[in-house]
Design an enzyme around this catalytic site. Structure first.
Site, PDB file in Angstrom:
ATOM      1  N   ASP A   1      -8.342  -8.742   4.660  1.00  0.00           N
ATOM      2  CA  ASP A   1      -8.097  -7.722   5.594  1.00  0.00           C
ATOM      3  C   ASP A   1      -8.912  -7.839   6.612  1.00  0.00           C
ATOM      4  OD1 ASP A   1      -6.887  -5.437   6.590  1.00  0.00           O
ATOM      5  OD2 ASP A   1      -7.608  -4.042   4.898  1.00  0.00           O
TER       6      ASP A   1
ATOM      7  N   GLU B   1       0.760  -1.056  -0.023  1.00  0.00           N
ATOM      8  CA  GLU B   1      -0.075  -0.128  -0.190  1.00  0.00           C
ATOM      9  C   GLU B   1       0.757   1.061  -0.010  1.00  0.00           C
ATOM     10  OE1 GLU B   1      -2.462  -0.857   3.286  1.00  0.00           O
ATOM     11  OE2 GLU B   1      -4.092  -1.600   1.868  1.00  0.00           O
TER      12      GLU B   1
ATOM     13  N   ARG C   1       5.723  -7.868   8.200  1.00  0.00           N
ATOM     14  CA  ARG C   1       4.278  -7.957   7.758  1.00  0.00           C
ATOM     15  C   ARG C   1       4.431  -8.573   6.512  1.00  0.00           C
ATOM     16  NH1 ARG C   1       0.535  -3.874   7.728  1.00  0.00           N
ATOM     17  NH2 ARG C   1      -1.044  -4.634   9.171  1.00  0.00           N
TER      18      ARG C   1
ATOM     19  N   GLU D   1     -12.051  -1.489  12.354  1.00  0.00           N
ATOM     20  CA  GLU D   1     -12.198  -0.892  10.868  1.00  0.00           C
ATOM     21  C   GLU D   1     -13.449  -1.269  10.220  1.00  0.00           C
ATOM     22  OE1 GLU D   1      -8.372  -1.409   8.582  1.00  0.00           O
ATOM     23  OE2 GLU D   1      -9.453  -0.490   6.908  1.00  0.00           O
TER      24      GLU D   1
ATOM     25  N   LYS E   1      -1.639 -11.353   8.916  1.00  0.00           N
ATOM     26  CA  LYS E   1      -3.228 -11.181   9.466  1.00  0.00           C
ATOM     27  C   LYS E   1      -4.134 -12.594   9.500  1.00  0.00           C
ATOM     28  CE  LYS E   1      -3.356  -6.343   7.635  1.00  0.00           C
ATOM     29  NZ  LYS E   1      -4.268  -5.363   6.958  1.00  0.00           N
TER      30      LYS E   1
HETATM   31  C1  GCV Z   1      -2.159   0.611   8.308  1.00  0.00           C
HETATM   32  C2  GCV Z   1      -5.886  -1.970   5.774  1.00  0.00           C
HETATM   33  C3  GCV Z   1      -6.127  -0.428   6.166  1.00  0.00           C
HETATM   34  C4  GCV Z   1      -5.090   0.337   6.549  1.00  0.00           C
HETATM   35  C5  GCV Z   1      -3.788  -0.236   7.182  1.00  0.00           C
HETATM   36  C6  GCV Z   1      -3.610  -1.699   6.253  1.00  0.00           C
HETATM   37  C7  GCV Z   1      -2.430  -2.317   7.019  1.00  0.00           C
HETATM   38  O1  GCV Z   1      -5.420  -1.839   4.443  1.00  0.00           O
HETATM   39  O2  GCV Z   1      -7.303   0.035   5.546  1.00  0.00           O
HETATM   40  O3  GCV Z   1      -5.455   1.551   7.198  1.00  0.00           O
HETATM   41  O4  GCV Z   1      -2.877   0.707   7.161  1.00  0.00           O
HETATM   42  O5  GCV Z   1      -4.854  -2.602   6.275  1.00  0.00           O
HETATM   43  O6  GCV Z   1      -2.729  -3.396   7.640  1.00  0.00           O
HETATM   44  O7  GCV Z   1      -1.220  -2.223   6.574  1.00  0.00           O
END
Ligand code: GCV
Length: 723
Positions: A387, A313, A346, A415, A382
């Site tokens: 997500d 990202e 990660r 979230e 994760k």
């Molecule tokens: C910290 C998702 C969330 C992002 C987050 C990302 C991650 O995409 O929307 O806000 O960024 O996960 O875990 O790195």
């Protein structure tokens, strides 16, 4: 006469404390450490007779903290006035201290126990010495003793018998960390409970009481680390100006057994180091990180290490220089290794220009590296492959990298589960993942066994939870969501704990031991996550939240250039049906699981219906196991979710007499919001999907009161937690 007055006074105050409790305001700041006076007098007296005196052994800061906790806890629960502290003599008492500080007269009772525990473990045991009963809390370290003290206080908080105790416990995971997605400007990415509790501006000289209370709360549930900064990192945190502030926090946390960690921005050597590159194989970059680590450790000798989000990202990473994750992680691992630090690297990655299924990318990228990471690297995965959705199947990486220690990352902040207004007990989500069977070493190869190291004999183990903590007075924006912080800590300590037991503890410690309260609240907590799945994303639907901030429904989202940021990418609804075909006829994401699991998910008849639309594109008139068509079944699930929330509101409303008015009213308002929003989710999703199914809503599903256009027009430019 005087004596009589005093007794009268005591009786009256006790009465007020017990019976009038409900009228007191309680802002929830004390979390689960409420230490209310024990209402059952016989029980209170039996506790009192067991603990007439507390005897701290050792003079460390940690032992002082343990003593203070006992004083606060015992005075709160047993009433003021009777407890004495005696460091010299040992009478009918509660003795606590680490092995080397225990008197020879009693140390022999614990020989076996010490062999069974690790450095953070504890033993709580009732023994009789020279006719006196002693309750001893011990461990190999003072922090172990502190954990034992908290465990002991929890026994009292939950009204358990303490007459004959023999408890031997150790944490099953080594690294038990909160991940704060806190920015240096005090905003919190995906934070819904106010701003960041780290007041960088006033640090290092101003120590907010919150830091101490935060450490205390974490220690009470065994959390032993905190990553202070957002994974979308700012290199400034690594400058001397900020390290001084980090050190101040580390000094506060240390006696509570908590280490600090920071996020390392991969391009930091360029941004704050003046280098021309951040290439992990460049000699200048390597020595820059080594120097940086050395300087941090000079200030913070027990610094935990770095957490890194790289090439994900938009975050910089080794791939910017034609290198890979192993190159990046190992370079940093070498920098912190001399000081005993670790790197949490990660695995949350998905490429910008990939045409493959996003759910497959982390596995595809990382599994080939199995066995190549240095010993002090933990790959942080994760819980699911997309997500932090309300429900996902377990991440296929678990069990697939037997030569690499994997830690699991859960998201405690909500979230994708209604921010902090929806009262969702996430423990059942965590538990479901931990209990999932990867079959990688045959039946029973659960995710819990992968992450506790027992499946492939790993020493470095861990669990991370993205924090839901903020500056709100009650910490989590909603008293109920304190339970998610709590359950994360308990499961990080022991990933085999059951959510029902965790809920039970939390309710009793936070609110009341009254059965008439505990039972219904526990029941609705345990249903709450399934309810949310039902009113948001039933039957395996996922990632259909509104764009960007993810607050509220948005199955229609199709505005992003990157396909995998759009809801339509994930549900793929059309006139034939709905769902993402990840079977062998589709993206073949099922192929990333062990054959037994792959077969189960691949066959629409054996795929559990909770994951149906995750793995299959299913015709609208497909028959579900309950005989309903997919369309009807989906609509009824949405309705069921709403109905469960309605029942939660009703249950809570009936419990007014058991809770202080402040927490009662706050919860009531939040549950009302949740009910309103559950209907919003149901109506907007059903109206949207109806455009494809072209079928009527079945009987039993309430008709929407607004149009789809209305729902689509809603905007929330200042929804919290978004940047
Ligand atoms: C910290 C998702 C969330 C992002 C987050 C990302 C991650 O995409 O929307 O806000 O960024 O996960 O875990 O790195």
């Amino acid at each position: 006469m005087k004596k009589l007055d005093f007794r009268k006074y005591c009786v009256v105050s006790l009465f007020l404390l017990v019976s009038g409790l409900n009228t007191y305001a309680n802002d929830g700041y004390k979390l689960w450490l409420q230490y209310r006076l024990i209402g059952d007098e016989a029980l209170r007296q039996s506790y009192q007779s067991n603990i007439q005196e507390v005897v701290p052994l050792g003079d460390s800061k940690t032992i002082e903290i343990a003593l203070h906790e006992l004083q606060v806890g015992l005075k709160g629960m047993l009433g003021p006035g009777y407890l004495s502290v005696d460091r010299e003599s040992i009478k009918n008492s509660l003795v606590f201290g680490r092995k080397e500080n225990l008197p020879q007269t009693i140390i022999g009772f614990f020989d076996k126990g010490y062999h069974q525990i690790n450095e953070e473990g504890f033993i709580i045991r009732s023994i009789t010495v020279k006719g006196k009963k002693q309750l001893v809390i011990t461990g190999k370290t003072d922090v172990g003793v502190l954990y034992g003290v908290h465990h002991f206080l929890r026994l009292l908080q939950t009204n358990q018998a303490i007459g004959e105790l023999n408890i031997v416990e150790s944490p099953k995971l080594k690294v038990r960390v909160l991940n704060h997605w806190d920015n240096l400007d005090r905003t919190v990415e995906r934070g819904y409970s106010g701003g960041s509790i780290w007041d960088w501006h006033r640090l290092p000289d101003y120590i907010d009481q919150r830091y101490i209370d935060y450490a205390r709360a974490n220690a009470s549930i065994g959390i032993n680390g905190t990553v202070l900064t957002n994974v979308n990192a700012n290199a400034l945190i690594l400058t001397p100006q900020y390290i001084e502030k980090v050190k101040a926090l580390a000094d506060v946390f240390r006696p509570y057994g908590i280490r600090v960690y920071l996020t390392a921005r991969f391009s930091a050597p360029m941004e704050i180091g003046g280098l021309k590159t951040a290439d992990p194989l460049d000699a200048g970059v390597i020595s820059w990180w080594k120097g940086k680590a050395a300087r941090i450790y000079a200030e913070i000798p027990d610094f935990g290490g770095f957490l890194v989000k790289a090439n994900s990202e938009g975050q910089p990473g080794p791939q910017n220089y034609g290198r890979n994750h192993v190159d990046g992680a190992n370079m940093l691992a070498d920098a912190v290794a001399p000081f005993g630090g670790i790197i949490m690297w990660r695995a949350f990655v998905y490429a910008e220009n990939s045409s493959d299924d996003r759910a497959k990318e982390a596995y595809s990228e990382f599994v080939p590296y199995d066995g190549q990471f240095k010993d002090n690297v933990l790959v942080q995965v994760k819980n699911g492959p997309i997500d932090f959705q309300p429900r996902e199947p377990f991440h296929p990486m678990f069990g697939a990298m037997p030569k690499t220690p994997l830690m699991i990352e859960f998201q405690i902040t909500q979230e994708y589960l209604g921010c902090s207004t929806h009262s969702v007990f996430l423990s059942t989500l965590f538990e479901e993942v931990l209990e999932s069977d990867t079959y990688r070493k045959g039946k029973g190869s659960t995710v819990a066994k992968v992450i506790d190291g027992s499946l492939s004999n790993k020493k470095l183990t861990g669990m991370a939870g993205v924090s839901n903590i903020g500056t709100d007075r009650n910490w989590t924006g909603n008293v109920f969501l304190q339970a998610n912080w709590y359950s994360f800590g308990r499961l990080a300590w022991n990933p085999y704990m059951k959510s029902a037991d965790i809920a039970d503890e939390w309710i009793r410690a936070t609110f009341s031991n009254d059965k008439a309260f505990v039972q219904p609240v526990k029941a609705f907590m345990l249903q709450s996550r399934e309810a949310t799945v039902n009113y948001m994303t039933p039957l395996g639907l996922h990632h259909i939240m509104a764009a960007g901030h993810h607050y509220g429904p948005g199955p229609w989202v199709d505005i992003f250039e990157r396909a995998e940021w759009n809801s339509v990418y994930f549900h793929k609804a059309d006139t034939l049906g709905v769902g993402f075909d990840r079977s062998t006829t589709g993206s073949n994401a099922v192929g990333q699981y062990a054959p037994e699991v792959a077969r189960m998910f691949n066959d629409i008849n054996t795929c559990p219906e909770e994951y149906l639309l995750w793995f299959h594109h299913v015709p609208w008139n497909y028959r579900l196991k309950n005989g309903q068509s997919l369309w009807n079944g989906m609509a009824l699930k949405y309705q069921e979710g709403v109905d469960t929330v309605a029942a939660m509101v009703k249950t809570w409303s009936s419990l007014e007499g058991y809770v202080d008015s402040q927490r009662f009213n706050e919860m009531k308002m939040l549950l009302d919001i949740q009910y309103k929003e559950a209907k919003w989710w149901r109506d907007s999703c059903l109206l949207y999907f109806q455009r494809f199914s072209k079928m009527e809503l079945p009987e039993g599903v309430e008709k929407p009161t607004r149009t789809l256009e209305y729902f689509q027009s809603l905007e929330f430019p200042f929804a919290p937690g978004h940047h």
